[in-house]
Design a protein around this motif. Structure first.
Motif, PDB file in Angstrom:
ATOM      1  N   SER A 210      57.750  63.343 -37.028  1.00  0.00           N
ATOM      2  CA  SER A 210      57.775  64.775 -37.293  1.00  0.00           C
ATOM      3  C   SER A 210      59.212  65.258 -37.469  1.00  0.00           C
ATOM      4  CB  SER A 210      57.116  65.518 -36.121  1.00  0.00           C
ATOM      5  OG  SER A 210      57.242  66.905 -36.283  1.00  0.00           O
ATOM      6  N   VAL A 211      59.440  66.027 -38.532  1.00  0.00           N
ATOM      7  CA  VAL A 211      60.773  66.566 -38.800  1.00  0.00           C
ATOM      8  C   VAL A 211      61.194  67.500 -37.674  1.00  0.00           C
ATOM      9  CG1 VAL A 211      62.132  67.988 -40.382  1.00  0.00           C
ATOM     10  CG2 VAL A 211      60.475  66.362 -41.283  1.00  0.00           C
ATOM     11  N   GLU A 212      60.217  68.241 -37.153  1.00  0.00           N
ATOM     12  CA  GLU A 212      60.509  69.193 -36.086  1.00  0.00           C
ATOM     13  C   GLU A 212      61.020  68.438 -34.861  1.00  0.00           C
ATOM     14  OE1 GLU A 212      57.918  72.230 -33.453  1.00  0.00           O
ATOM     15  OE2 GLU A 212      57.584  72.285 -35.623  1.00  0.00           O
ATOM     16  N   LYS A 213      62.251  68.644 -34.522  1.00  0.00           N
ATOM     17  CA  LYS A 213      62.922  68.014 -33.370  1.00  0.00           C
ATOM     18  C   LYS A 213      62.998  66.488 -33.484  1.00  0.00           C
ATOM     19  CE  LYS A 213      61.775  71.702 -30.169  1.00  0.00           C
ATOM     20  NZ  LYS A 213      61.200  72.055 -28.868  1.00  0.00           N
ATOM     21  N   ASN A 214      62.799  65.944 -34.682  1.00  0.00           N
ATOM     22  CA  ASN A 214      62.876  64.489 -34.897  1.00  0.00           C
ATOM     23  C   ASN A 214      62.093  63.716 -33.835  1.00  0.00           C
ATOM     24  OD1 ASN A 214      64.362  64.865 -37.161  1.00  0.00           O
ATOM     25  ND2 ASN A 214      66.286  64.185 -36.310  1.00  0.00           N
ATOM     26  N   ARG A 215      60.806  64.038 -33.718  1.00  0.00           N
ATOM     27  CA  ARG A 215      59.936  63.404 -32.736  1.00  0.00           C
ATOM     28  C   ARG A 215      58.998  62.401 -33.392  1.00  0.00           C
ATOM     29  NH1 ARG A 215      61.529  63.126 -28.073  1.00  0.00           N
ATOM     30  NH2 ARG A 215      59.434  62.775 -27.330  1.00  0.00           N
TER      31      ARG A 215
ATOM     32  N   SER B 297      62.033  59.841 -29.781  1.00  0.00           N
ATOM     33  CA  SER B 297      62.834  60.524 -30.782  1.00  0.00           C
ATOM     34  C   SER B 297      63.225  59.513 -31.856  1.00  0.00           C
ATOM     35  CB  SER B 297      64.085  61.132 -30.141  1.00  0.00           C
ATOM     36  OG  SER B 297      64.875  60.117 -29.560  1.00  0.00           O
TER      37      SER B 297
ATOM     38  N   THR C 293      58.036  61.287 -42.901  1.00  0.00           N
ATOM     39  CA  THR C 293      57.652  62.307 -41.929  1.00  0.00           C
ATOM     40  C   THR C 293      56.388  63.030 -42.374  1.00  0.00           C
ATOM     41  OG1 THR C 293      59.109  63.915 -42.990  1.00  0.00           O
ATOM     42  CG2 THR C 293      60.017  62.680 -41.139  1.00  0.00           C
TER      43      THR C 293
END
Length: 143
Positions: free
Chosen positions: A61-66, A79, A35
């Motif tokens: 991205s760790v944020e919201k697993n996007r 996702s 990530t």
């Protein structure tokens, strides 16, 4: 004679082990996290891909697993799920729908992402696998 064979095997094993220590050290120094790293596609389905700036890249991205990225000409997002056993699933991939000359390669790229079940890391390389079969290889981009 048996002792000579044992000594030769021990020397060979020691040399091999010492050589691998350098490789492991290099891998640890150059390894990037899954990530937060932008990954550039360099191999797809066993075929080398010539890296082009801004094409065939993904970022997790760790944020919201996007997952976001770009194919040959279309932007994509989706996702993802991962765990500590290197399981990786990329779901709900959406992309823009512009036509481009490399649309066949872009579709193969999307299929590789969607079929991913696991990943592995080798220094600055990310390997995407589908049930043990290598689908794509990415290289970390310097940011």
């Amino acid at each position: 004679m048996k002792n000579l064979t044992r000594i030769a095997l021990a020397l060979l094993l020691t040399t091999f082990t010492a050589g691998c220590c350098h490789c492991r050290s290099y891998q640890k120094k150059t390894q990037r996290p899954l990530t937060g790293t932008t990954w550039q596609l360099i191999q797809l389905g066993g075929q080398s891909i010539r890296p082009e700036e801004g094409k065939f890249v993904v970022t997790f991205s760790v944020e919201k697993n996007r997952m976001t990225g770009r194919g040959a000409c279309n932007r994509l997002s989706g996702s993802f799920q991962t765990d500590n056993k290197r399981m990786l699933r990329i779901d709900d991939i959406a992309s823009t729908r512009m036509t481009c000359p490399d649309i066949g390669q872009e579709q193969a790229f999307l299929r590789a992402l969607q079929s991913t079940t696991h990943y592995d890391m080798d220094g600055p390389m990310l390997l995407l696998l589908s049930d043990g079969e290598l689908r794509a290889v990415f290289q970390a981009l310097d940011e």
